[in-house]
Design a protein around this motif. Structure first.
Motif, mmCIF file in Angstrom:
data_model
loop_
_atom_site.group_PDB
_atom_site.id
_atom_site.type_symbol
_atom_site.label_atom_id
_atom_site.label_comp_id
_atom_site.label_asym_id
_atom_site.label_seq_id
_atom_site.Cartn_x
_atom_site.Cartn_y
_atom_site.Cartn_z
ATOM 1 N N SER A 306 0.826 -1.234 -0.076
ATOM 2 C CA SER A 306 -0.132 -0.142 -0.113
ATOM 3 C C SER A 306 0.853 1.179 -0.048
ATOM 4 O O SER A 306 0.540 1.939 -0.607
ATOM 5 C CB SER A 306 -0.878 -0.077 1.120
ATOM 6 O OG SER A 306 -1.685 -0.935 0.990
ATOM 7 N N LEU A 307 1.803 1.394 0.730
ATOM 8 C CA LEU A 307 2.798 2.265 0.868
ATOM 9 C C LEU A 307 3.495 2.564 -0.654
ATOM 10 O O LEU A 307 3.548 3.746 -0.943
ATOM 11 C CB LEU A 307 3.912 1.956 1.797
ATOM 12 C CG LEU A 307 5.077 3.442 2.058
ATOM 13 C CD1 LEU A 307 4.260 4.463 2.576
ATOM 14 C CD2 LEU A 307 6.118 2.776 3.268
ATOM 15 N N TYR A 308 3.935 1.549 -1.257
ATOM 16 C CA TYR A 308 4.563 1.699 -2.400
ATOM 17 C C TYR A 308 3.409 2.330 -3.555
ATOM 18 O O TYR A 308 3.908 3.135 -4.403
ATOM 19 C CB TYR A 308 5.000 0.404 -3.151
ATOM 20 C CG TYR A 308 5.234 0.332 -4.441
ATOM 21 C CD1 TYR A 308 6.110 1.017 -5.264
ATOM 22 C CD2 TYR A 308 4.635 -0.470 -5.463
ATOM 23 C CE1 TYR A 308 6.547 1.091 -6.488
ATOM 24 C CE2 TYR A 308 4.947 -0.422 -6.750
ATOM 25 C CZ TYR A 308 5.646 0.348 -7.452
ATOM 26 O OH TYR A 308 5.786 0.542 -8.613
ATOM 27 N N TRP A 309 2.304 2.011 -3.589
ATOM 28 C CA TRP A 309 1.117 2.350 -4.437
ATOM 29 C C TRP A 309 1.151 3.665 -4.160
ATOM 30 O O TRP A 309 0.865 4.529 -5.054
ATOM 31 C CB TRP A 309 0.083 1.246 -4.262
ATOM 32 C CG TRP A 309 0.039 0.205 -4.693
ATOM 33 C CD1 TRP A 309 1.133 -0.703 -5.275
ATOM 34 C CD2 TRP A 309 -0.777 -1.144 -4.447
ATOM 35 N NE1 TRP A 309 0.945 -1.765 -5.521
ATOM 36 C CE2 TRP A 309 -0.313 -2.221 -5.074
ATOM 37 C CE3 TRP A 309 -2.106 -1.182 -3.883
ATOM 38 C CZ2 TRP A 309 -0.932 -3.568 -5.073
ATOM 39 C CZ3 TRP A 309 -2.545 -2.541 -3.591
ATOM 40 C CH2 TRP A 309 -2.088 -3.646 -4.342
ATOM 41 N N LEU A 310 0.685 4.076 -2.954
ATOM 42 C CA LEU A 310 0.444 5.321 -2.470
ATOM 43 C C LEU A 310 1.734 6.246 -2.774
ATOM 44 O O LEU A 310 1.344 7.516 -3.553
ATOM 45 C CB LEU A 310 0.145 5.579 -1.097
ATOM 46 C CG LEU A 310 -0.040 6.992 -0.443
ATOM 47 C CD1 LEU A 310 -1.549 7.713 -1.296
ATOM 48 C CD2 LEU A 310 -0.141 7.156 0.869
ATOM 49 N N SER A 311 2.930 5.930 -2.592
ATOM 50 C CA SER A 311 4.028 6.786 -3.296
ATOM 51 C C SER A 311 4.065 6.877 -4.632
ATOM 52 O O SER A 311 4.413 8.016 -5.083
ATOM 53 C CB SER A 311 5.578 5.945 -2.627
ATOM 54 O OG SER A 311 5.427 5.771 -1.271
ATOM 55 N N SER A 312 3.833 5.623 -5.147
ATOM 56 C CA SER A 312 3.990 5.858 -6.623
ATOM 57 C C SER A 312 2.950 6.841 -7.288
ATOM 58 O O SER A 312 3.053 7.579 -8.227
ATOM 59 C CB SER A 312 3.835 4.356 -7.469
ATOM 60 O OG SER A 312 3.820 4.415 -8.667
ATOM 61 N N SER A 313 1.757 6.670 -6.865
ATOM 62 C CA SER A 313 0.585 7.667 -7.114
ATOM 63 C C SER A 313 0.904 9.005 -6.985
ATOM 64 O O SER A 313 0.625 10.000 -7.687
ATOM 65 C CB SER A 313 -0.701 7.158 -6.499
ATOM 66 O OG SER A 313 -1.192 5.819 -7.164
ATOM 67 N N CYS A 314 1.321 9.354 -5.635
ATOM 68 C CA CYS A 314 1.838 10.690 -5.534
ATOM 69 C C CYS A 314 3.101 11.232 -6.566
ATOM 70 O O CYS A 314 2.704 12.217 -6.864
ATOM 71 C CB CYS A 314 2.355 10.861 -4.199
ATOM 72 S SG CYS A 314 1.316 10.482 -2.718
ATOM 73 N N VAL A 315 4.081 10.434 -6.622
ATOM 74 C CA VAL A 315 4.866 10.918 -7.761
ATOM 75 C C VAL A 315 4.523 11.066 -9.026
ATOM 76 O O VAL A 315 4.863 11.903 -10.062
ATOM 77 C CB VAL A 315 6.151 9.826 -7.593
ATOM 78 C CG1 VAL A 315 7.157 10.152 -8.573
ATOM 79 C CG2 VAL A 315 7.091 9.548 -6.204
ATOM 80 N N GLY A 316 3.563 9.840 -9.465
ATOM 81 C CA GLY A 316 2.796 10.537 -10.665
ATOM 82 C C GLY A 316 2.009 11.500 -10.804
ATOM 83 O O GLY A 316 2.055 12.359 -11.907
ATOM 84 N N LEU A 317 1.301 11.820 -9.879
ATOM 85 C CA LEU A 317 0.518 13.113 -9.710
ATOM 86 C C LEU A 317 1.519 14.296 -9.775
ATOM 87 O O LEU A 317 1.294 15.332 -10.545
ATOM 88 C CB LEU A 317 -0.125 13.276 -8.340
ATOM 89 C CG LEU A 317 -0.979 14.537 -8.101
ATOM 90 C CD1 LEU A 317 -2.007 14.655 -9.417
ATOM 91 C CD2 LEU A 317 -1.717 14.643 -6.878
ATOM 92 N N ALA A 318 2.710 14.385 -9.249
ATOM 93 C CA ALA A 318 3.626 15.403 -9.079
ATOM 94 C C ALA A 318 4.318 15.550 -10.589
ATOM 95 O O ALA A 318 4.354 16.494 -11.297
ATOM 96 C CB ALA A 318 4.669 14.993 -8.161
ATOM 97 N N HIS A 319 4.483 14.507 -11.254
ATOM 98 C CA HIS A 319 4.928 14.558 -12.680
ATOM 99 C C HIS A 319 3.924 15.055 -13.663
ATOM 100 O O HIS A 319 4.220 15.602 -14.387
ATOM 101 C CB HIS A 319 5.320 13.128 -13.066
ATOM 102 C CG HIS A 319 6.318 12.514 -12.344
ATOM 103 N ND1 HIS A 319 6.973 11.235 -12.513
ATOM 104 C CD2 HIS A 319 7.479 13.372 -11.532
ATOM 105 C CE1 HIS A 319 8.262 11.253 -11.812
ATOM 106 N NE2 HIS A 319 8.508 12.373 -11.216
#
Length: 358
Positions: A306-319
C-alpha cells in the motif's frame, strides 16, 4: 464379489460387480495411490495381494480413495498458479535484490527506503518516458491540420477520377480511405510520431509496478529469495500508524488516500481533453472504476505494498503537474498544443470548482 485392483502408479480404479451376467464398470476420481496390486473381497472385507507390480500404468499421478484403504505413499501433482509463477519469476527476484540493496546502501528504515526507491525509479524511468509521450502527442495534434488539408485535396482528386472512370460511391470511398491511410502513414514516418509510441509509457510502467508489488509482497510474507539483514525485516520497518509493514493498514488511511490521488490524476487528464470522443469518455470512466476498486484491494495487502502504491501515485501526480508547466515544457522542447496555458494550475483549480462545486 467386488474386486478392487490397485497398482503402485495407477490413475484409475475398476470396480467389477458381478450380478448374474451384468458387469458394471465405474471410474472413480483418483488422487493418490498405494504400492502393490491388491483385491478387496466384498464378503470378507479383506484385502488380498495379487501381484507386486503392474507396469501398465507406470508414470501416472495417483490419488487417495475413500474406500477405507490407507496408502503407503502419496504422490502430489499440484502445480503452482500463474500468480505464483509470476511471483517466482526472474524479474521479481531481481526487483527483490534491488529493494534489499537500496535498503542496505541507504541505511534508511524500510518505509523510507520504499518511498525513496519509488521516487528514484519513477523519476529516472517514467518521467523521461512521460516527456517523450507528451512530445509524440503534441506532434500528432500538430499533424491534424495538415491531414485535414490533404484529405480535402484527396477527396477532390477522387471525385475527378470518379467522373473520368465512372466509379461508384463505394469505389470512391475505398480509394479515398486507402490513399488517406497511406498519406497519414507517410506523415507519421516523416515526423517520427507513430501513435503507438505514445503508449510506450504504460508498457514500461505497468510491468515495473507489478514487479515491485510482488517483490514487496514476497519480502513481507517471508517468501523472498533474497535474505534480509534483520530477521524482523519489514515487521519493524514501518512508522506512524503502520509500524508493521507486513500487515494491512487497518486504519484505511493509505487505501483511501490512494483512491483519491488516482481519481485526481484521472480528472486532470479528463480536463485536458477539450473535445473527448466517446471512446475517451469510456476509458475515463473505466479508470475511475479501477481507482475505486483499488481502495479495498489496498486494504487487504501488506502495508508495504500500500505504501508503494501510494508513493507511486503521489509521484505520478507530481509528474503530471510538472508536465503542465510551460517553463518545464519549454526546457524539454515539447511542442505547444491547444490545451497549453500560461496559468495551468489556476485553470485546473477553476475547472475543478466549476465541475464539482458550483
Amino acid at each position: 464379489m467386488m474386486w478392487l485392483k490397485l497398482t503402485r502408479s495407477a490413475t484409475f480404479v475398476t470396480l467389477r460387480i458381478c450380478r448374474k451376467s451384468n458387469i458394471a464398470t465405474l471410474r472413480p476420481d483418483i488422487r493418490s495411490i498405494s504400492q502393490g496390486f491388491s483385491c478387496l473381497d466384498s464378503k470378507t472385507q479383506t484385502i488380498q495381494p495379487l501381484c507386486s507390480r503392474s507396469p501398465l500404468l507406470a508414470g501416472h499421478p495417483s490419488i487417495t480413495l475413500a474406500l477405507g484403504l490407507q496408502p503407503k505413499r502419496t504422490i502430489t501433482t499440484d502445480r503452482s498458479s500463474w500468480y505464483e509463477s509470476i511471483a517466482d519469476s526472474t524479474p521479481v527476484y531481481l526487483t527483490e535484490q534491488l529493494l534489499v540493496s537500496a535498503h542496505q546502501m541507504t541505511g534508511l528504515p524500510w518505509w523510507a527506503s520504499i518511498v525513496c526507491t519509488t521516487l528514484a525509479l519513477r523519476t529516472s524511468i517514467t518521467l523521461p518516458l512521460g516527456i517523450y509521450q507528451s512530445i509524440i502527442i503534441a506532434k500528432l495534434e500538430a499533424l491534424q491540420k495538415e491531414i485535414a488539408v490533404l484529405a480535402r485535396q484527396l477527396r477532390f482528386e477522387i471525385s475527378v477520377k470518379a467522373k473520368e472512370k465512372g466509379w461508384s460511391e463505394k469505389t470512391c470511398r475505398f480509394h479515398f480511405k486507402k490513399n488517406l491511410k497511406r498519406i497519414v502513414s507517410e506523415l507519421y514516418v516523416r515526423d517520427n510520431c507513430h501513435p503507438f509510441k505514445a503508449s510506450l509509457l504504460i508498457w514500461v510502467q505497468l510491468p515495473m509496478w507489478v514487479c515491485l508489488s510482488l517483490a514487496l509482497r514476497n519480502l513481507s510474507l517471508g517468501m523472498g529469495h533474497v535474505p534480509l539483514v534483520s530477521e524482523a525485516g519489514l515487521a519493524t520497518g514501518g512508522t506512524l500508524w503502520f509500524p508493521d509493514l507486513t500487515l494491512p493498514d487497518s486504519t484505511w488511511i493509505m487505501p483511501v488516500s490512494l483512491g483519491l490521488i488516482n481519481l485526481i490524476i484521472t480528472e486532470i487528464f479528463a480536463l485536458r481533453q477539450l473535445e473527448p470522443s466517446k471512446f475517451q469518455k469510456y476509458v475515463t470512466h473505466f479508470i475511475r472504476g479501477i481507482s475505486l476498486v483499488m481502495i479495498p484491494i489496498a486494504a487487504t495487502v501488506p502495508s508495504s505494498m500500500s505504501l508503494y502504491w501510494l508513493s507511486s501515485s503521489c509521484v505520478g501526480l507530481a509528474h503530471n503537474l510538472l508536465l503542465r508547466s510551460p517553463r518545464f515544457r519549454g526546457v524539454c522542447r515539447i511542442p505547444p498544443t491547444r490545451s497549453d496555458s500560461e496559468t495551468p494550475y489556476k485553470d485546473i483549480a477553476a475547472a475543478f470548482v466549476a465541475k464539482y462545486i458550483k
